[in-house]
Design an enzyme around this catalytic site. Structure first.
Site, PDB file in Angstrom:
ATOM      1  N   LYS A   1       0.963  -1.379  -0.012  1.00  0.00           N
ATOM      2  CA  LYS A   1      -0.049   0.147  -0.086  1.00  0.00           C
ATOM      3  C   LYS A   1       0.893   1.345  -0.167  1.00  0.00           C
ATOM      4  CE  LYS A   1      -1.807   2.849   3.258  1.00  0.00           C
ATOM      5  NZ  LYS A   1      -1.860   3.955   2.322  1.00  0.00           N
TER       6      LYS A   1
ATOM      7  N   GLU B   1       9.214   0.783  11.478  1.00  0.00           N
ATOM      8  CA  GLU B   1      10.155   1.821  11.635  1.00  0.00           C
ATOM      9  C   GLU B   1       9.213   3.288  11.738  1.00  0.00           C
ATOM     10  OE1 GLU B   1      11.584   5.195  11.045  1.00  0.00           O
ATOM     11  OE2 GLU B   1      12.012   4.801   8.981  1.00  0.00           O
TER      12      GLU B   1
ATOM     13  N   CYS C   1      13.060  10.569   8.432  1.00  0.00           N
ATOM     14  CA  CYS C   1      12.733   9.801  10.011  1.00  0.00           C
ATOM     15  C   CYS C   1      14.199  10.320  10.323  1.00  0.00           C
ATOM     16  CB  CYS C   1      12.621   8.500  10.015  1.00  0.00           C
ATOM     17  SG  CYS C   1      10.826   7.955   8.908  1.00  0.00           S
TER      18      CYS C   1
END
Length: 476
Positions: free
Chosen positions: A169, A244, A278
């Site tokens: 997705k 994560e 991130c």
């Protein structure tokens, strides 16, 4: 754009679509199917049917598909990068790097496949022992919008190399590049059903991927709250998870650091991809003895960054990807301003001018003098805002750096072997850089500690995350 299920491009069961917009202009650049639970089940069924043939192939034959796809990705880099910039917002040079990074990952797992094998042991008293490694089965991958190509590579590279099939997705604000990359893999010989793409919301498509009991592993990259929900949805089936979940990476600049190099490290580490990474530098700790000079140089350098449409020449930073992200960054800065916390050295607002009115822009921002508990330090700031604090030495720097619920990355900038040893030992992070930040080659395992997640992506360790072991004991 269509869903890719069992090698066919189809509309969603609902027949509905959603718009994908350029965050620099607000213009609609594409439509994507609004998939739902039925589409996920359809994709899972296709992945299940494809698994037997794909997993039975020799590792080198599976990996050859990845290699051929990587070659085609490199040939089409310019067009793919332009598409990535249009839907995600990053400057075109960063998009080119990301597309090349996707190809690098596929090539790495192609090379790694040659060494994929089990183990043989002759154990006295037990007999001969074989440790077999087998793919898990159907795997789910949920991709964020900030680095869609790279993170897609991190997830499908080891999964497909190990012999699994995948239901993926993409993010709703950046699904187009992932779909094009899937087309290239299909053209390179990936059999129908091995990789299936279902676009749609996290509340429907994402949650169904996490819940479907036929999916044996889910790899998710995103924010911590959503990651917890993925873990809860996956728990009844005891699925393997790789999560994560972001970070608040500290960067420590010591008094013996190469100041110009460290300044450039901040600029790249914080403002690359508009700070939407991130492992971006999200907290800066500078030794008191060099703080004035460092902040002065950093401010001058930050004020040279050109903000604008990522396709325009000379642009160093594009817009944020989505309005929710922009509003959150604005709220974090406004909260500090309303409390009278710290001082905004530069930025702190959207740029002015007609060319910015329809886009999701925010100026590169530096804030100093904040209290330790300011939200700009305690929360993850996913945008181009950097809080700065001074520290007396490495012990205080490590203590401040570790005072976070996150533990993804960290960096220390110094020439001292002793400081390097103390920092790399003491910093609570999944990856620690020395005199650099942000770069993650495909060969190294990547993941975090504390609330930055569980599991590892990248490197040979990632293959293990997509395989299970069976022990065979033979006594003759």
């Amino acid at each position: 754009m269509k869903l890719l299920i069992n090698g066919e491009w189809r509309d969603a069961v609902s027949g509905k679509t959603f718009s994908v917009r350029n965050p620099a202009t607000g213009e609609v650049i594409g439509e994507a199917p609004l998939g739902g639970e039925d589409d996920v089940r359809w994709a899972v069924e296709a992945a299940g049917e494809a698994f037997a043939d794909w997993s039975a192939r020799r590792p080198r034959d599976r990996a050859k598909v990845l290699f051929l796809a990587a070659e085609e990705v490199r040939r089409r880099n310019t067009d793919l990068a332009a598409l990535l910039t249009a839907e995600q917002g990053k400057p075109i040079r960063e998009a080119v790097d990301e597309i090349n990074g996707f190809a690098n990952i596929l090539e790495y797992y192609h090379a790694l496949s040659a060494g994929e094998q089990g183990e043989f042991m002759d154990l006295r008293g037990y007999g001969r022992t074989i440790v077999q490694r087998r793919p898990l089965g159907i795997c789910g991958a949920i991709i964020p919008w900030n680095m869609p190509a790279i993170i897609m590579g991190w997830k499908i590279g080891p999964a497909l190399t190990a012999g699994n099939t995948v239901v993926l997705k993409p993010a709703t604000t950046a699904p187009l590049t992932c779909t094009k990359l899937a087309e290239i893999l299909e053209d390179a010989g990936l059999p129908p059903g091995v990789l299936n793409i279902v676009t749609g919301s996290g509340e429907t498509v994402g949650r169904e991927i996490a819940r479907d009991p036929a999916i044996r592993k889910v790899s998710f990259t995103g924010e911590a709250g959503t990651g917890r929900q993925v873990a809860l949805d996956a728990a009844p089936a005891l699925k393997r998870l790789t999560l994560e979940l972001g970070g608040s990476d500290p960067m420590i600049v010591c008094d013996d650091a190469d100041i110009p190099m460290a300044v450039e490290g901040v600029v790249r580490g914080r403002f690359y991809n508009c700070g939407q990474v991130c492992t971006a530098v999200k907290r800066l700790y500078v030794y008191e003895s060099v703080a004035d000079e460092f902040i002065r140089r950093l401010t001058s350098r930050v004020e040279t960054i050109v903000v604008g449409n990522g396709m325009d020449r000379g642009v160093g930073m594009g817009p944020l990807n989505n309005r929710a992200g922009l509003e959150r960054v604005m709220r974090q800065v406004d909260t500090a301003r309303e409390r009278g916390e710290g001082m905004i050295i530069t930025g702190g607002r959207a740029p002015r001018g007609e060319e910015y009115e329809r886009g999701l822009f925010f100026l590169p921002t530096l804030v100093a003098g904040l209290p330790h508990d300011s939200p700009l330090f305690s929360e993850e700031v996913f945008g181009p805002v950097l809080p700065i604090a001074t520290v007396s030495g490495i012990d205080e720097a490590i203590e401040r750096a570790n005072h976070s619920r996150y533990g993804l990355g960290a960096s220390v900038w110094t020439r001292s072997a002793d400081v390097i040893a103390r920092a790399t030992e003491g910093l609570e992070a999944g990856i620690v850089w020395v005199n650099q930040h942000l770069k993650i080659p495909p060969e190294v395992p990547f993941g975090g500690t504390k609330e930055s997640g569980i599991g590892r992506e990248n490197g040979s360790r990632a293959l293990e995350e997509y395989m299970e072991e069976k022990v065979v004991l033979i006594r003759l």
